[in-house]
Motif scaffolding. Structure first.
Motif, PDB file in Angstrom:
ATOM      1  N   SER A 229       0.775  -1.310   0.064  1.00 16.33           N
ATOM      2  CA  SER A 229      -0.161   0.032  -0.060  1.00 16.33           C
ATOM      3  C   SER A 229       1.010   1.149  -0.072  1.00 16.33           C
ATOM      4  O   SER A 229       0.604   2.076  -0.789  1.00 16.33           O
ATOM      5  N   PHE A 230       1.989   1.074   0.744  1.00 15.99           N
ATOM      6  CA  PHE A 230       2.958   2.320   0.819  1.00 15.99           C
ATOM      7  C   PHE A 230       3.462   2.674  -0.480  1.00 15.99           C
ATOM      8  O   PHE A 230       3.533   3.708  -1.152  1.00 15.99           O
ATOM      9  N   THR A 231       4.019   1.736  -1.252  1.00 15.68           N
ATOM     10  CA  THR A 231       4.812   1.634  -2.612  1.00 15.68           C
ATOM     11  C   THR A 231       3.737   2.217  -3.712  1.00 15.68           C
ATOM     12  O   THR A 231       3.971   3.000  -4.464  1.00 15.68           O
ATOM     13  N   ALA A 232       2.505   1.647  -3.553  1.00 15.33           N
ATOM     14  CA  ALA A 232       1.564   2.029  -4.521  1.00 15.33           C
ATOM     15  C   ALA A 232       0.986   3.381  -4.354  1.00 15.33           C
ATOM     16  O   ALA A 232       0.939   4.025  -5.387  1.00 15.33           O
ATOM     17  N   ASN A 233       0.811   3.771  -3.083  1.00 17.28           N
ATOM     18  CA  ASN A 233       0.438   5.236  -2.736  1.00 17.28           C
ATOM     19  C   ASN A 233       1.522   6.363  -3.185  1.00 17.28           C
ATOM     20  O   ASN A 233       1.573   7.305  -3.953  1.00 17.28           O
ATOM     21  N   LEU A 234       2.800   5.670  -3.068  1.00 16.18           N
ATOM     22  CA  LEU A 234       3.787   6.760  -3.507  1.00 16.18           C
ATOM     23  C   LEU A 234       4.193   6.765  -4.806  1.00 16.18           C
ATOM     24  O   LEU A 234       4.217   7.944  -5.409  1.00 16.18           O
ATOM     25  N   VAL A 235       3.768   5.578  -5.565  1.00 11.22           N
ATOM     26  CA  VAL A 235       4.062   5.858  -6.997  1.00 11.22           C
ATOM     27  C   VAL A 235       3.016   6.613  -7.584  1.00 11.22           C
ATOM     28  O   VAL A 235       3.362   7.393  -8.619  1.00 11.22           O
ATOM     29  N   LEU A 236       2.086   6.506  -7.246  1.00  9.50           N
ATOM     30  CA  LEU A 236       0.858   7.437  -7.607  1.00  9.50           C
ATOM     31  C   LEU A 236       1.289   8.935  -7.223  1.00  9.50           C
ATOM     32  O   LEU A 236       0.888   9.742  -8.311  1.00  9.50           O
ATOM     33  N   LYS A 237       1.716   9.208  -6.009  1.00  9.18           N
ATOM     34  CA  LYS A 237       2.001  10.766  -5.889  1.00  9.18           C
ATOM     35  C   LYS A 237       3.192  11.150  -6.646  1.00  9.18           C
ATOM     36  O   LYS A 237       3.187  12.127  -7.224  1.00  9.18           O
ATOM     37  N   ILE A 238       4.210  10.215  -6.985  1.00 12.51           N
ATOM     38  CA  ILE A 238       5.318  10.666  -7.802  1.00 12.51           C
ATOM     39  C   ILE A 238       4.849  10.851  -9.160  1.00 12.51           C
ATOM     40  O   ILE A 238       5.286  12.028  -9.747  1.00 12.51           O
ATOM     41  N   LYS A 239       3.923  10.014  -9.704  1.00 14.28           N
ATOM     42  CA  LYS A 239       3.458  10.298 -10.935  1.00 14.28           C
ATOM     43  C   LYS A 239       2.573  11.793 -11.135  1.00 14.28           C
ATOM     44  O   LYS A 239       2.695  12.298 -12.097  1.00 14.28           O
ATOM     45  N   ASP A 240       1.836  11.988 -10.121  1.00 13.80           N
ATOM     46  CA  ASP A 240       0.997  13.027 -10.148  1.00 13.80           C
ATOM     47  C   ASP A 240       2.203  14.362 -10.147  1.00 13.80           C
ATOM     48  O   ASP A 240       1.971  15.440 -10.981  1.00 13.80           O
ATOM     49  N   SER A 241       3.189  14.146  -9.342  1.00 19.60           N
ATOM     50  CA  SER A 241       4.171  15.521  -9.397  1.00 19.60           C
ATOM     51  C   SER A 241       4.832  15.384 -10.632  1.00 19.60           C
ATOM     52  O   SER A 241       5.156  16.618 -11.023  1.00 19.60           O
ATOM     53  N   ILE A 242       5.035  14.329 -11.242  1.00 18.35           N
ATOM     54  CA  ILE A 242       5.652  14.285 -12.590  1.00 18.35           C
ATOM     55  C   ILE A 242       4.873  15.130 -13.636  1.00 18.35           C
ATOM     56  O   ILE A 242       5.279  16.042 -14.352  1.00 18.35           O
ATOM     57  N   ALA A 243       3.546  14.978 -13.610  1.00 13.21           N
ATOM     58  CA  ALA A 243       2.805  15.506 -14.272  1.00 13.21           C
ATOM     59  C   ALA A 243       2.508  17.097 -13.994  1.00 13.21           C
ATOM     60  O   ALA A 243       2.567  17.921 -14.804  1.00 13.21           O
ATOM     61  N   VAL A 244       2.623  17.436 -12.623  1.00 11.97           N
ATOM     62  CA  VAL A 244       2.670  18.898 -12.542  1.00 11.97           C
ATOM     63  C   VAL A 244       3.887  19.419 -12.961  1.00 11.97           C
ATOM     64  O   VAL A 244       3.822  20.725 -13.531  1.00 11.97           O
ATOM     65  N   LYS A 245       5.225  18.997 -12.895  1.00 11.78           N
ATOM     66  CA  LYS A 245       6.216  19.247 -13.158  1.00 11.78           C
ATOM     67  C   LYS A 245       6.451  19.422 -14.856  1.00 11.78           C
ATOM     68  O   LYS A 245       7.057  20.617 -15.437  1.00 11.78           O
TER      69      LYS A 245
END
Length: 308
Positions: free
Chosen positions: A170-186
């Motif tokens: 659950s931790f890695t899945a959540n973190l991957v989701l947040k990372i991808k969101d941040s990449i999209a923002v960047k």
């Protein structure tokens, strides 16, 4: 990241005063118990004086005192950790790296030991790739921590690379989701993923709240999330993502009625954002399930679109 302030001091104090193997052994005959007490007092006096000297940027004095602690307790990883920071602050990054590696090898799962090493390596033009053989890099907790540190510092590609091959949790899945969101923002500064459009001159504060909320959700710090999300809503009352974040925090603090009301308020501001819509519907379903209203729980569950 600087590890200063009263909370971190208490963290160090807790580590230091936790009995180690040597101090919990049965005392020998005679004056052994007295000498053990003197040993402990001498160590603690030197250690806390070292912290004091380091706080006033007297790094040479701090290092001398910490090396004295090292002589008294050679295998104390807290001393290695403090030596790593003192040498780094004093500009001796080679020795800083050595002590940081020692501390991390003693406690591979410790986030802060890993973080100080992550701060030192770039100052030597080095990377974790270059020292992988010197640390237990196959330790899952260590790699999850490293990915989180990379995420904190905006190294999103590095974080994804570290997570590659790790068993999904659950931790890695959540973190991957947040990372991808941040990449999209960047990649597209004109928008904020899962938040909606920015509000003119409020660009800075909006992004700041978004970043803070992301980290708190990853860390599952729902007490802090309640306060931050509440503040965000006061400043940006038309942002559905902040209603969602507040609802997540309330659900995880068993405030289900308030969570349902907050999340339903988000529906008034929903944009064409399937991912965020689905997240809100899931949280609403969870809230109503906890309240015993299966009809509403199923209704919101049925609104979730597949494939996201």
């Amino acid at each position: 990241m600087k590890n200063t302030g009263p909370l971190f001091f208490l963290f160090i104090l807790g580590l230091l005063l936790k009995p180690n193997h040597a101090l919990t052994q049965e005392p020998e005959e005679g004056n052994a118990a007295v000498s053990t007490e003197m040993y402990s007092d001498e160590f603690q006096e030197a250690f806390f004086e070292a912290l004091k000297q380091k706080a006033i940027e007297n790094y040479d004095k701090a290092i001398i005192l910490l090396l004295k602690c090292k002589e008294i307790s050679p295998n104390n990883e807290v001393v290695d950790f403090e030596l790593a920071k003192a040498y780094s602050d004093g500009g001796n990054f080679v020795l800083a790296q050595e002590y940081a590696v020692n501390a991390l090898n003693s406690k591979p799962e410790n986030l802060w030991y890993l973080n100080v090493l992550a701060e030192i390596l770039p100052k030597l033009g080095n990377s974790f790739e270059g020292i992988k053989t010197r640390i237990p890099f196959d330790n899952i907790q260590l790699r999850e921590n490293l990915a989180l540190i990379y995420y904190w510092h905006g190294n999103y590609e590095g974080a994804l690379k570290v997570l590659k091959g790790i068993k999904i949790s659950s931790f890695t899945a959540n973190l991957v989701l947040k990372i991808k969101d941040s990449i999209a923002v960047k990649q597209n500064p004109a928008t904020v993923s899962s938040v909606g459009q920015r509000e003119g001159s409020s660009k800075g504060p909006l992004q700041s709240y978004y970043s803070q909320i992301e980290q708190l959700i990853v860390l599952k710090d729902y007490e802090a999330l309640i306060q931050i999300a509440s503040n965000a809503l006061e400043s940006f009352p038309t942002q559905p993502y902040f209603y969602y974040a507040y609802g997540v925090a309330l659900n995880n603090n068993s405030q289900y009625k308030k969570a349902s009301e907050t999340l339903e308020s988000a529906l008034d501001y929903l944009l064409d954002d399937t991912e965020l819509n689905n997240k809100i519907y899931r949280q609403l379903s969870n809230a109503y399930s906890a309240l015993g209203n299966s009809s509403k729980a199923n209704m919101y569950l049925s609104k979730i679109k597949p494939g996201s």
